[in-house]
Design an enzyme around this catalytic site. Sequence first.
Site, PDB file in Angstrom:
ATOM      1  N   GLN A 192       0.815  -1.225   0.000  1.00 15.53           N
ATOM      2  CA  GLN A 192       0.000   0.000   0.000  1.00 15.53           C
ATOM      3  C   GLN A 192       0.843   1.266   0.000  1.00 15.53           C
ATOM      4  O   GLN A 192       0.304   2.362  -0.144  1.00 15.53           O
ATOM      5  CB  GLN A 192      -0.910   0.011   1.237  1.00 15.53           C
ATOM      6  CG  GLN A 192      -1.969  -1.075   1.243  1.00 15.53           C
ATOM      7  CD  GLN A 192      -3.043  -0.860   0.198  1.00 15.53           C
ATOM      8  OE1 GLN A 192      -3.338   0.273  -0.189  1.00 15.53           O
ATOM      9  NE2 GLN A 192      -3.645  -1.938  -0.270  1.00 15.53           N
ATOM     10  N   SER A 226       3.482  -4.422  -5.170  1.00 17.68           N
ATOM     11  CA  SER A 226       2.540  -4.900  -6.180  1.00 17.68           C
ATOM     12  C   SER A 226       2.211  -3.764  -7.135  1.00 17.68           C
ATOM     13  O   SER A 226       1.831  -2.674  -6.706  1.00 17.68           O
ATOM     14  CB  SER A 226       1.274  -5.387  -5.474  1.00 17.68           C
ATOM     15  OG  SER A 226       0.327  -5.791  -6.429  1.00 17.68           O
ATOM     16  N   CYS A 248     -18.658 -10.842   5.489  1.00 21.08           N
ATOM     17  CA  CYS A 248     -19.322 -11.353   4.306  1.00 21.08           C
ATOM     18  C   CYS A 248     -18.985 -10.609   3.026  1.00 21.08           C
ATOM     19  O   CYS A 248     -19.347 -11.059   1.961  1.00 21.08           O
ATOM     20  CB  CYS A 248     -20.830 -11.404   4.465  1.00 21.08           C
ATOM     21  SG  CYS A 248     -21.255 -12.374   5.901  1.00 21.08           S
TER      22      CYS A 248
END
Lengths: 147, 395
Positions: free
Chosen positions: B179, B199, B324
């Site tokens: 990040q 990344s 979820c």
Amino acid sequence: MALYSEKVMDHFTNPRNVGVIENASGVGEVGNAKCGDIMKIYLQIENEIIVDVKFETFGYGSAIASSSMATEMIKGKSIHEAMALTNKAVAEALDGLPAHKLHCSVLAEEAIKNALKDYFDKNNIPYDHEQFKETDHDDLHAQVHGE
Amino acid sequence: MQVYADNAATTRMSQVAVDAMMPYFTNVYGNPSSLHSAGQEAKEALEDARARVAKCLGCEPREIYFTSGGSEADNQAIISAARFGARKGKKHIISTAFEHHAVLHTLNKLEKEGFEVTLLDVSQGHNITAQQVREAIRPDTCLVTTMYANNEIGSVLPIAEIGAVCKAAGVPFHTDAVQAVGHIHIDVKAQNIDMLSLSAHKFHGPKGVGALYCRRGLPLTNVIEGGAQERGKRAGTENLPGIMGMVAALEDAVAHLDENMARVTALRDKLIAGLSQVPHSALNGDPVNRLPGNVSFCFEGIEGESLLLLLDMKGVQASSGSACTSGSLDPSHVLLAIGRVHDVAHGSLRLSLSEYNTEEEVDHILEVVPQVVSYLRNISPVWRDLQTGKRTYIL
């Protein structure tokens, strides 16, 4: 691909029967904040007919949609018809729910049953306790989400 | 208006990165391992890219290993340090409670192999201190691995201080900087970083490519076995278009770092100030040492998934640490680690900005978020209970 069917999105964004009934004939609340969904159903019953129904829901879009659809399905119906409402019927009426959101329709069925039970209790109406077995929601949630 | 405010998840590629990739699909398509001229041309590009990545991080080209992304780099760094430590009888690893799963799950795997892992508490100030690291180091510690900046709540860790502590103790220091790279200043030598993961798609580069910096002298263990690519430490034909896109994006990010930081920080602070006006809400993460683009809030009485869906319908694409969204029972381990209880952690919202976001977009977010929060609160039985005194406010 969208996460939810158009029907779910419709009932989520324009939920029917949101609110509270003061001095309701029966009130049912299921779920808990740990799981992330709580559903509360208020019933106004006259001569065994559900003349009004309202709900409040904290939870997923599918939980809000399930409550909205379930209230539509029992409004104006007899308490016996409401007792027969299944989570499967709610999910089908919404054109299906993703597998890991199916517990939202289970909550809707149970919230309605809890509200009816509250009504029976308040009015000393005898009923079969077997019909009101409550699911362990942590367990259900873990099952569908494969914890 | 469509506002993409999920840049911590992934970013739009920059045009310079797209342009840099194109020749490597159809013109320079040789395999860098091939002896012929097409292969050697590709090899030259690869080594040029390696030198340029090294320059951006402040290390030597031979200390850069290209990988498939941040997760692979994290896995390889941690496993390598663990194997190296185990050979000397050192099987203790220090990390933090709010690491990315690429780190936490690798540590879980090592625990099953007999390693002992200490996860530093992050509930004080939503960050850790170098002092915590110093106190946790033992004679058998073989690795300290802490993220550079947290992906969910934006806290930037005191990396240079942790690096100094590790250097003094002679313990290898890895940082998951996925990040941070391209968003804040990094100099691996000055900060005493021994290993660093990055990344490309987090700084406007392509997906599926990243790099591991590993200081000379620290032995790497292969995670992927096969050919002798990457000095024998990472098998598989190199993703040359991806690598060329990554290096172009990285150089672009580094060249414009100060101006981007200033611009994005201003947008972030406007968002934080605006959202702080929502009653019974709280900012997550370190308010001072914070990524330029990260805004993370908890709103009491509502649930994150419904919040995200409604925001999406109003043109705001964001993220949540709610349960979820990740398919698990609990809300994000990061929110729980900083001390947010379940009831509150479910109502989280992460907005992550980049230099492509505008002030008009921030104004749009500030218009719709309070509307949606208020709409969901009005249909929430939890909110009613809070308002009628049946429940006590946490925030």
